[in-house]
Design an enzyme around this catalytic site. Structure first.
Site, PDB file in Angstrom:
ATOM      1  N   GLY A 196       0.807  -1.214   0.000  1.00  0.00           N
ATOM      2  CA  GLY A 196       0.000   0.000   0.000  1.00  0.00           C
ATOM      3  C   GLY A 196       0.838   1.261   0.000  1.00  0.00           C
ATOM      4  N   GLY A 238      -0.291   4.384   0.267  1.00  0.00           N
ATOM      5  CA  GLY A 238      -1.031   5.515   0.820  1.00  0.00           C
ATOM      6  C   GLY A 238      -0.226   6.229   1.882  1.00  0.00           C
ATOM      7  N   PHE A 239      -0.902   7.039   2.691  1.00  0.00           N
ATOM      8  CA  PHE A 239      -0.199   7.805   3.715  1.00  0.00           C
ATOM      9  C   PHE A 239       0.547   6.894   4.691  1.00  0.00           C
ATOM     10  CE2 PHE A 239      -3.554  10.901   2.522  1.00  0.00           C
ATOM     11  CZ  PHE A 239      -2.728  11.949   2.167  1.00  0.00           C
ATOM     12  N   VAL A 259      -1.505  -7.964  -4.676  1.00  0.00           N
ATOM     13  CA  VAL A 259      -1.273  -9.066  -3.748  1.00  0.00           C
ATOM     14  C   VAL A 259      -2.522  -9.941  -3.674  1.00  0.00           C
ATOM     15  CG1 VAL A 259      -0.715  -9.700  -1.371  1.00  0.00           C
ATOM     16  CG2 VAL A 259       0.368  -7.699  -2.420  1.00  0.00           C
ATOM     17  N   GLU A 306     -16.965  18.640   2.533  1.00  0.00           N
ATOM     18  CA  GLU A 306     -16.187  19.347   1.510  1.00  0.00           C
ATOM     19  C   GLU A 306     -16.798  19.161   0.127  1.00  0.00           C
ATOM     20  OE1 GLU A 306     -12.466  17.499   2.300  1.00  0.00           O
ATOM     21  OE2 GLU A 306     -11.721  19.162   3.506  1.00  0.00           O
TER      22      GLU A 306
END
Length: 215
Positions: free
Chosen positions: A20, A22-23, A88, A179
């Site tokens: 992953g 991501g962050f 994966v 948002e």
């Protein structure tokens, strides 16, 4: 294909595989810079998506490439880092090997940072009818759908006929939902009548729906 031996001695340092980009995965990889380990980052895409700005892609404020950052470029100066595009399929914890679409990948330590998918809280109607927004592709789909509906509304003669195409419901009063609702409201208030002269802002409504008593 990478070395599939699940343990040393063929490797000088322990291999830490991170699933992953991501962050979470990025922060783990950065934290291992200059450490006595080999870091392997796997992701289905070759870029990191800055998810907090997906709502701007969905409303046309930003182009998709503006929130996608190449992973290899981010780690260009980290010598103990390797990146592979991979999907994966399974994890063999006994042998410490990942089954991926590019072949088996061995690890000594495994970090799973695959993020999350949209939670519909068991509402099958919501899952069937709603459009999720967790990645760039989904955000672009929302933008295209909004624009297509505005174009379609121009073909309708009355406000009642236009309503199904101009009423937007956003489910979820978290940061993203708020948002996104606000960005769509900005389109309604400042762009709609300028780009679509036949339409008035009163023709469009934005509804934010939240399961809790407050946002």
């Amino acid at each position: 294909m990478m070395n599939t031996q699940p343990t040393q001695p063929n490797r000088k340092f322990p291999r830490i595989v991170i699933i992953g980009g991501g962050f979470g995965g990025i922060e783990v990889a950065k934290g291992l810079k200059n450490k006595a380990v080999d870091v392997v980052l796997l992701d289905r895409n070759n870029h990191h998506t800055f998810q907090p700005l997906l709502y701007q892609v969905a409303t046309g404020t930003l182009d998709a490439p503006s929130i996608a950052f190449p992973l290899r470029k981010m780690f260009r100066k980290q010598e103990n880092f390797t990146f592979r595009i991979a999907d994966v399929k399974a994890v063999d914890t006994e042998r410490k090997v990942l089954d991926t679409d590019i072949g088996p990948i061995a690890y000594d330590y495994l970090v799973i940072a695959t993020g999350a998918t949209t939670n519909f809280f068991g509402n099958q109607d919501l899952e069937y009818y709603a459009m999720p927004m967790k990645n760039v592709k989904e955000a672009v789909n929302i933008r295209s759908f909004l624009l297509q509906n505005m174009e379609e509304s121009l073909l309708k003669a009355t406000p009642e006929e236009r309503a199904p195409y101009l009423n937007v419901v956003v489910v979820g009063g978290g940061p993203t939902g708020v948002e996104l609702s606000g960005a769509i409201a900005e389109i309604r208030n400042h762009i709609l009548s300028k780009d679509y002269h036949e339409l008035k802002k009163e023709d469009m409504n934005v509804y934010l729906v939240e399961g809790q008593s407050k946002v």
